[in-house]
Design a protein around this motif. Structure first.
Motif, PDB file in Angstrom:
ATOM      1  N   ARG A 132       0.831  -1.214   0.000  1.00  0.00           N
ATOM      2  CA  ARG A 132       0.000   0.000   0.000  1.00  0.00           C
ATOM      3  C   ARG A 132       0.862   1.259   0.000  1.00  0.00           C
ATOM      4  NH1 ARG A 132      -2.904  -3.527  -1.059  1.00  0.00           N
ATOM      5  NH2 ARG A 132      -4.788  -4.125  -0.021  1.00  0.00           N
ATOM      6  N   ARG A 133       2.160   1.116  -0.010  1.00  0.00           N
ATOM      7  CA  ARG A 133       3.063   2.266   0.013  1.00  0.00           C
ATOM      8  C   ARG A 133       3.298   2.866  -1.354  1.00  0.00           C
ATOM      9  NH1 ARG A 133       4.595   4.139   5.146  1.00  0.00           N
ATOM     10  NH2 ARG A 133       3.956   2.480   6.522  1.00  0.00           N
ATOM     11  N   GLY A 134       3.049   2.118  -2.413  1.00  0.00           N
ATOM     12  CA  GLY A 134       3.198   2.688  -3.737  1.00  0.00           C
ATOM     13  C   GLY A 134       4.048   1.863  -4.671  1.00  0.00           C
ATOM     14  N   VAL A 135       4.392   2.473  -5.771  1.00  0.00           N
ATOM     15  CA  VAL A 135       5.185   1.843  -6.815  1.00  0.00           C
ATOM     16  C   VAL A 135       6.400   2.725  -7.094  1.00  0.00           C
ATOM     17  CG1 VAL A 135       3.185   0.718  -7.868  1.00  0.00           C
ATOM     18  CG2 VAL A 135       3.879   2.978  -8.657  1.00  0.00           C
ATOM     19  N   ALA A 136       7.346   2.183  -7.835  1.00  0.00           N
ATOM     20  CA  ALA A 136       8.541   2.946  -8.200  1.00  0.00           C
ATOM     21  C   ALA A 136       8.747   2.827  -9.704  1.00  0.00           C
ATOM     22  CB  ALA A 136       9.761   2.418  -7.456  1.00  0.00           C
ATOM     23  N   TYR A 137       9.507   3.745 -10.248  1.00  0.00           N
ATOM     24  CA  TYR A 137       9.779   3.775 -11.684  1.00  0.00           C
ATOM     25  C   TYR A 137      11.275   3.676 -11.918  1.00  0.00           C
ATOM     26  CZ  TYR A 137      10.175   5.646 -16.431  1.00  0.00           C
ATOM     27  OH  TYR A 137      10.472   5.826 -17.752  1.00  0.00           O
ATOM     28  N   TRP A 138      11.653   2.824 -12.878  1.00  0.00           N
ATOM     29  CA  TRP A 138      13.037   2.741 -13.325  1.00  0.00           C
ATOM     30  C   TRP A 138      13.031   3.062 -14.801  1.00  0.00           C
ATOM     31  CZ3 TRP A 138      15.651  -1.307 -16.288  1.00  0.00           C
ATOM     32  CH2 TRP A 138      17.036  -1.120 -16.351  1.00  0.00           C
ATOM     33  N   ALA A 139      13.816   4.038 -15.230  1.00  0.00           N
ATOM     34  CA  ALA A 139      13.797   4.549 -16.598  1.00  0.00           C
ATOM     35  C   ALA A 139      14.395   3.608 -17.634  1.00  0.00           C
ATOM     36  CB  ALA A 139      14.519   5.893 -16.658  1.00  0.00           C
ATOM     37  N   GLY A 140      15.007   2.535 -17.199  1.00  0.00           N
ATOM     38  CA  GLY A 140      15.638   1.620 -18.138  1.00  0.00           C
ATOM     39  C   GLY A 140      17.054   2.070 -18.445  1.00  0.00           C
ATOM     40  N   GLN A 141      17.771   1.208 -19.169  1.00  0.00           N
ATOM     41  CA  GLN A 141      19.160   1.523 -19.515  1.00  0.00           C
ATOM     42  C   GLN A 141      19.531   0.703 -20.736  1.00  0.00           C
ATOM     43  OE1 GLN A 141      21.885   0.767 -16.333  1.00  0.00           O
ATOM     44  NE2 GLN A 141      23.557   1.814 -17.338  1.00  0.00           N
ATOM     45  N   GLY A 142      20.072   1.365 -21.727  1.00  0.00           N
ATOM     46  CA  GLY A 142      20.455   0.662 -22.944  1.00  0.00           C
ATOM     47  C   GLY A 142      19.257  -0.008 -23.590  1.00  0.00           C
ATOM     48  N   THR A 143      19.331  -1.327 -23.785  1.00  0.00           N
ATOM     49  CA  THR A 143      18.223  -2.056 -24.401  1.00  0.00           C
ATOM     50  C   THR A 143      17.188  -2.523 -23.379  1.00  0.00           C
ATOM     51  OG1 THR A 143      19.459  -4.130 -24.281  1.00  0.00           O
ATOM     52  CG2 THR A 143      19.651  -2.855 -26.327  1.00  0.00           C
ATOM     53  N   ASP A 144      17.449  -2.302 -22.085  1.00  0.00           N
ATOM     54  CA  ASP A 144      16.492  -2.677 -21.043  1.00  0.00           C
ATOM     55  C   ASP A 144      15.390  -1.626 -20.977  1.00  0.00           C
ATOM     56  OD1 ASP A 144      17.908  -4.961 -20.293  1.00  0.00           O
ATOM     57  OD2 ASP A 144      19.187  -3.799 -18.947  1.00  0.00           O
ATOM     58  N   LEU A 145      14.149  -2.052 -21.178  1.00  0.00           N
ATOM     59  CA  LEU A 145      13.000  -1.146 -21.190  1.00  0.00           C
ATOM     60  C   LEU A 145      12.703  -0.601 -19.796  1.00  0.00           C
ATOM     61  CD1 LEU A 145      10.616  -3.191 -23.513  1.00  0.00           C
ATOM     62  CD2 LEU A 145      11.960  -1.166 -24.096  1.00  0.00           C
ATOM     63  N   PRO A 146      12.018   0.540 -19.720  1.00  0.00           N
ATOM     64  CA  PRO A 146      11.605   1.084 -18.406  1.00  0.00           C
ATOM     65  C   PRO A 146      10.717   0.078 -17.676  1.00  0.00           C
ATOM     66  CG  PRO A 146      11.240   2.682 -20.147  1.00  0.00           C
ATOM     67  CD  PRO A 146      11.604   1.400 -20.820  1.00  0.00           C
ATOM     68  N   ARG A 147      10.668   0.203 -16.362  1.00  0.00           N
ATOM     69  CA  ARG A 147       9.895  -0.725 -15.534  1.00  0.00           C
ATOM     70  C   ARG A 147       9.147   0.015 -14.436  1.00  0.00           C
ATOM     71  NH1 ARG A 147      12.091  -4.180 -18.462  1.00  0.00           N
ATOM     72  NH2 ARG A 147      13.662  -5.738 -18.098  1.00  0.00           N
ATOM     73  N   ILE A 148       8.014  -0.560 -14.061  1.00  0.00           N
ATOM     74  CA  ILE A 148       7.304  -0.151 -12.857  1.00  0.00           C
ATOM     75  C   ILE A 148       7.601  -1.243 -11.850  1.00  0.00           C
ATOM     76  CG2 ILE A 148       5.045   0.241 -11.808  1.00  0.00           C
ATOM     77  CD1 ILE A 148       5.969   2.403 -13.808  1.00  0.00           C
ATOM     78  N   ILE A 149       8.082  -0.885 -10.682  1.00  0.00           N
ATOM     79  CA  ILE A 149       8.521  -1.844  -9.667  1.00  0.00           C
ATOM     80  C   ILE A 149       7.611  -1.721  -8.450  1.00  0.00           C
ATOM     81  CG2 ILE A 149      10.448  -2.585  -8.218  1.00  0.00           C
ATOM     82  CD1 ILE A 149      12.254  -1.101 -10.341  1.00  0.00           C
TER      83      ILE A 149
END
Length: 155
Positions: A132-149
């Motif tokens: 219930r605390r939330g989600v985080a965002y990672w913008a990705g790097q190189g060929t790795d796509l962005p992610r919601i964590i």
């Protein structure tokens, strides 16, 4: 060497959900409009550079849309959430906004919403309850796509 992973009740599971290339992502309406993490930035300022709302017009604001954080499953099937029996919710989440898309956990899933309209873009259903605390965002790097964590697991 082979690693064994044991999962016990109460262990937090981490899921990475890649943003789909097929899912259209709306561009942020204004430069600086993203709120990509708790308290807005790495310094934790909680400050938004947006200036559309100020002390002169704040009293004229009206509700644009709502979104229920309750379970989308029938009450008889709904899992017992951290907020109480029957999927009752006690959310402490701070939604994040990236490129005009709002991400937030609900009782039994994580959803992506159009930040302007509240329209659901996608949802990821969980067997248990997301944090219930939330989600985080990672913008990705190189060929790795962005992610919601996000985290999920039994209590």
């Amino acid at each position: 060497m082979r690693w064994k992973v044991n999962v016990f009740s109460g262990t937090i599971l981490c899921f990475l959900v890649a943003q789909s290339r097929a899912t259209p992502q709306q561009p942020a309406a204004t430069v600086g409009a993203d709120w990509p993490m708790y308290r807005h930035d790495h310094a934790g300022t909680g400050y938004s550079p947006l200036s559309q709302i100020d002390t002169r017009n704040v009293s004229n604001l009206s509700q644009a849309w709502t979104f229920s954080l309750q379970s989308d499953m029938p009450a008889a099937v709904s899992t017992r959430g951290r907020g109480g029996a029957g999927g009752a919710l006690n959310s402490e989440a701070t939604p994040i906004v990236v490129s005009g898309v709002m991400y937030v956990p609900t009782t039994n899933r994580v959803v992506a919403l159009e930040s302007e309209t509240g329209k659901e873009i996608w949802s990821y259903r969980l067997a248990g309850a997301p944090s219930r605390r939330g989600v985080a965002y990672w913008a990705g790097q190189g060929t790795d796509l962005p992610r919601i964590i996000f985290t999920a697991g039994g209590a």
